[in-house]
Design an enzyme around this catalytic site. Structure first.
Site, short mmCIF file in Angstrom:
data_model
loop_
_atom_site.label_atom_id
_atom_site.label_comp_id
_atom_site.label_asym_id
_atom_site.label_seq_id
_atom_site.Cartn_x
_atom_site.Cartn_y
_atom_site.Cartn_z
N HIS A 225 3.81 -6.09 -12.27
CA HIS A 225 2.74 -7.07 -12.49
C HIS A 225 3.32 -8.46 -12.27
CE1 HIS A 225 -0.51 -9.28 -14.42
NE2 HIS A 225 -1.22 -8.19 -14.31
N ASP B 63 -3.63 -0.34 -14.49
CA ASP B 63 -4.20 0.58 -13.49
C ASP B 63 -3.52 1.95 -13.51
OD1 ASP B 63 -4.38 -2.37 -11.92
OD2 ASP B 63 -6.17 -1.12 -12.05
C1 SDX Z 1 -3.80 -5.79 -11.25
O1 SDX Z 1 -2.94 -10.63 -11.66
C2 SDX Z 1 -3.51 -9.84 -12.50
O2 SDX Z 1 -3.70 -10.16 -13.64
C3 SDX Z 1 -3.96 -8.51 -11.91
C4 SDX Z 1 -4.56 -7.52 -12.90
C5 SDX Z 1 -5.87 -8.00 -13.45
O3 SDX Z 1 -6.30 -7.52 -14.52
O4 SDX Z 1 -6.54 -8.82 -12.75
O5 SDX Z 1 -3.68 -7.25 -13.95
C6 SDX Z 1 -4.87 -6.19 -12.21
O6 SDX Z 1 -3.90 -6.14 -10.11
C7 SDX Z 1 -2.59 -5.03 -11.74
C8 SDX Z 1 -1.54 -4.75 -10.60
C9 SDX Z 1 -2.06 -3.53 -9.82
N1 SDX Z 1 -1.27 -3.34 -8.60
C10 SDX Z 1 -0.40 -2.31 -8.49
O7 SDX Z 1 -0.16 -1.53 -9.39
C11 SDX Z 1 0.24 -2.20 -7.10
C12 SDX Z 1 1.74 -1.94 -7.24
N2 SDX Z 1 2.41 -3.15 -7.77
C13 SDX Z 1 2.80 -4.12 -6.89
O8 SDX Z 1 2.51 -4.13 -5.58
C14 SDX Z 1 3.37 -5.39 -7.49
O9 SDX Z 1 4.08 -5.06 -8.60
C15 SDX Z 1 2.37 -6.47 -7.83
C16 SDX Z 1 1.51 -6.81 -6.64
C17 SDX Z 1 1.49 -6.03 -8.94
C18 SDX Z 1 3.14 -7.73 -8.27
O10 SDX Z 1 3.84 -8.17 -7.17
P1 SDX Z 1 4.78 -9.48 -7.29
O11 SDX Z 1 4.66 -10.14 -8.61
O12 SDX Z 1 4.52 -10.31 -6.08
O13 SDX Z 1 6.24 -8.86 -7.31
P2 SDX Z 1 7.14 -8.76 -6.06
O14 SDX Z 1 6.35 -8.17 -4.93
O15 SDX Z 1 7.80 -10.09 -5.87
O16 SDX Z 1 8.22 -7.65 -6.52
C19 SDX Z 1 9.40 -8.01 -7.20
C20 SDX Z 1 10.39 -6.87 -6.92
C21 SDX Z 1 10.53 -6.54 -5.42
O17 SDX Z 1 11.81 -5.98 -5.24
P3 SDX Z 1 13.02 -6.93 -4.66
O18 SDX Z 1 12.49 -7.52 -3.35
O19 SDX Z 1 13.24 -7.97 -5.75
O20 SDX Z 1 14.19 -5.98 -4.47
O21 SDX Z 1 9.88 -5.66 -7.52
C22 SDX Z 1 9.63 -4.71 -6.50
C23 SDX Z 1 9.52 -5.46 -5.20
O22 SDX Z 1 9.84 -4.62 -4.09
N3 SDX Z 1 8.34 -4.05 -6.86
C24 SDX Z 1 8.13 -2.74 -6.78
C25 SDX Z 1 6.81 -2.56 -7.26
N4 SDX Z 1 6.29 -3.75 -7.59
C26 SDX Z 1 7.25 -4.67 -7.33
N5 SDX Z 1 8.90 -1.72 -6.35
C27 SDX Z 1 8.33 -0.48 -6.43
N6 SDX Z 1 7.07 -0.22 -6.89
C28 SDX Z 1 6.30 -1.24 -7.31
N7 SDX Z 1 5.06 -0.99 -7.76
#
Ligand code: SDX
Length: 434
Positions: A308, A368
């Protein structure tokens, strides 16, 4: 008292600017950078708005480090346990919990507005039988702008609140018809002898030829899910609604834009993607393979339902839903088709929470991860999960729209950029090009 500021210095010219620090009720203070361009001729750059506060808001407060979520100051845990979605929608719109009379008046207004124009039904015929439900939600909600355009003056506070009540009232009607369109059953009209969630479930699952029995536990579970999805600060879809609303666009068109943004699997579409992921994993013994893929830098695969932008600790909504999920599993028929998916989800949760990659990046299950499992247990098809999210979040979207339109600092949103394109060059006629 001397106002606190930060001094920003352009070391290449020695020019400085004092920017005020503004503090809110809770949370990180902000630096008011309005003077930056005027004094230093510079913008700030913040892709994804990871450290940008886009507005002042009194609706919702999130603390990602401590897993805190407040709506108008009330903790989500208390609202989920003691309130109802309809009451929370009133709280989000009006800023206070209603008295008994206020709630009775609000509920009667919502019942008065919960029908949609008969001609709106014709929009559904334009969609394929297998259209993704969110594609219909975007179109039909946007089409409501055609019924409330000339009569809605977005500068009129009474028109704005009436629009908010209309939206809260009509979203279950539209969302249930999206489901009916997909299953080829007749549309069911609202029954105002029922409560808000009961009406939604009746419009979804009842068929004209026989009575539909509402199960109190299912109604309660759905009501709680809707509360947990009602609002969440300046997330991507809410920010979309604010940006659309800032141009004084029709509010139904602005909400339709929010629905479009919510659809993405990085946002509200994640609940649907979680179920697809669990089905793809297929067996608890395959979980490690998928966790390894999520950790592999050369594979852009991500575990849906994990991570998140704000919560770098647990998502308080996930904690509440996780408890409900385990209750669903405990009560579940051992032969239920959902049990294997639940067991895969529990194994995935266990492994991920113990794995250094997830711990180091503070990736926890989000709302989610669990919501799809409960929706499926309620008999709601996976493709409808984000429609439920949209129906719930419409309360938060329209509350933010109201706050935007009432903001003394109201102006059209217009971000700038860092231009990295070509330098100025002259046009080359076609016959002179290489
Ligand atoms: C919602 O904003 C809100 O409030 C949203 C929400 C709401 O009520 O409105 O809460 C609802 O959207 C919840 C999130 C639902 N999405 C998912 O579950 C999809 C999977 N999660 C991600 O794609 C991700 O975690 C996000 C989009 C939710 C957050 O992305 P960020 O904050 O931009 O984090 P990032 O992409 O910078 O990741 C940081 C690190 C990275 O690794 P490094 O490059 O540092 O090595 O964490 C890793 C990412 O690759 N990472 C994951 C991951 N999420 C982040 N690795 C594996 N699986 C994941 N799910």
């Amino acid at each position: 008292m001397k106002s606190e500021t930060v001094t920003i210095t352009d070391n290449s010219t020695g020019k400085t600017v004092e920017c005020p620090i503004l503090k809110g009720t809770y949370g990180a203070p902000v630096i008011d950078t309005a003077a930056l361009y005027k004094e230093l001729g510079m913008f700030t750059l913040d892709p994804g708005f990871t450290t940008t506060a886009s507005c002042r808001s009194a609706i919702t407060y999130l603390d990602g480090e401590h897993g805190i979520l407040l709506h108008r100051g009330y903790p989500i845990e208390q609202l989920a346990e003691q309130s109802s979605f309809l009451e929370v929608s009133y709280l989000l719109l009006h800023g206070e919990l209603p008295t008994a009379d206020e709630f009775a008046d609000y509920e009667s207004q919502i019942k008065r507005y919960n029908n949609v124009h008969e001609h709106l039904m014709r929009f559904f015929n334009g969609y394929r039988y297998d259209a993704h439900p969110m594609s219909i939600m975007v179109g039909v909600t946007g089409a409501m702008a055609s019924y409330y355009h000339e009569t809605v003056d977005v500068k009129n506070p009474e028109h704005r609140m009436q629009t908010a009540h209309r939206l809260i009232a009509k979203m279950p009607n539209i969302g249930s018809k999206v489901y009916k369109h997909g299953v080829g059953e007749p549309f069911i009209y609202p029954d105002n002898s029922l409560g808000y969630i009961e009406n939604l479930m009746n419009m979804m699952f009842a068929i004209p030829s026989e009575p539909y029995e509402l199960h109190p536990q299912a109604v309660q579970a759905l009501d709680k899910l809707m509360i947990l999805h009602a609002d969440h600060e300046q997330n991507a879809s809410t920010s979309t609604v604010r940006l659309s609303g800032s141009s004084e666009a029709n509010p139904f068109a602005a909400i339709s834009a929010g629905i479009s943004t919510l659809w993405g699997k990085a946002h509200g579409g994640a609940n649907e993607a979680v179920l697809e992921m669990l089905e793809e994993i297929g067996d608890p013994k395959n979980v490690h393979k998928f966790v390894d893929r999520a950790k592999d830098k050369n594979d852009n695969y991500r575990l849906m339902g994990f991570g998140h932008r704000v919560y770098k600790n647990f998502d308080p909504r996930a904690t509440i839903i996780s408890k409900a999920c385990h209750e669903v599993l405990d009560d579940m028929d051992p032969n239920s088709e959902l049990r294997p998916l639940m067991e895969i989800a529990m194994e995935l949760e266990k492994i991920a929470l113990e794995d250094e990659y997830f711990i180091e990046r503070k990736l926890y299950p989000n709302v989610d991860f669990y919501s799809g499992i409960i929706l499926r247990a309620l008999g709601i098809p996976t493709s409808m999960f984000t429609v439920f999210f949209a129906m719930a979040r419409s309360a938060g979207w329209i509350a933010n729209w109201l706050e935007l339109m009432e903001d003394p600092d109201f102006r059209i949103g217009r971000p700038r950029q860092l231009y990295i394109g070509s330098e100025k060059r002259d046009y080359i006629p076609l016959d002179k090009r290489g």
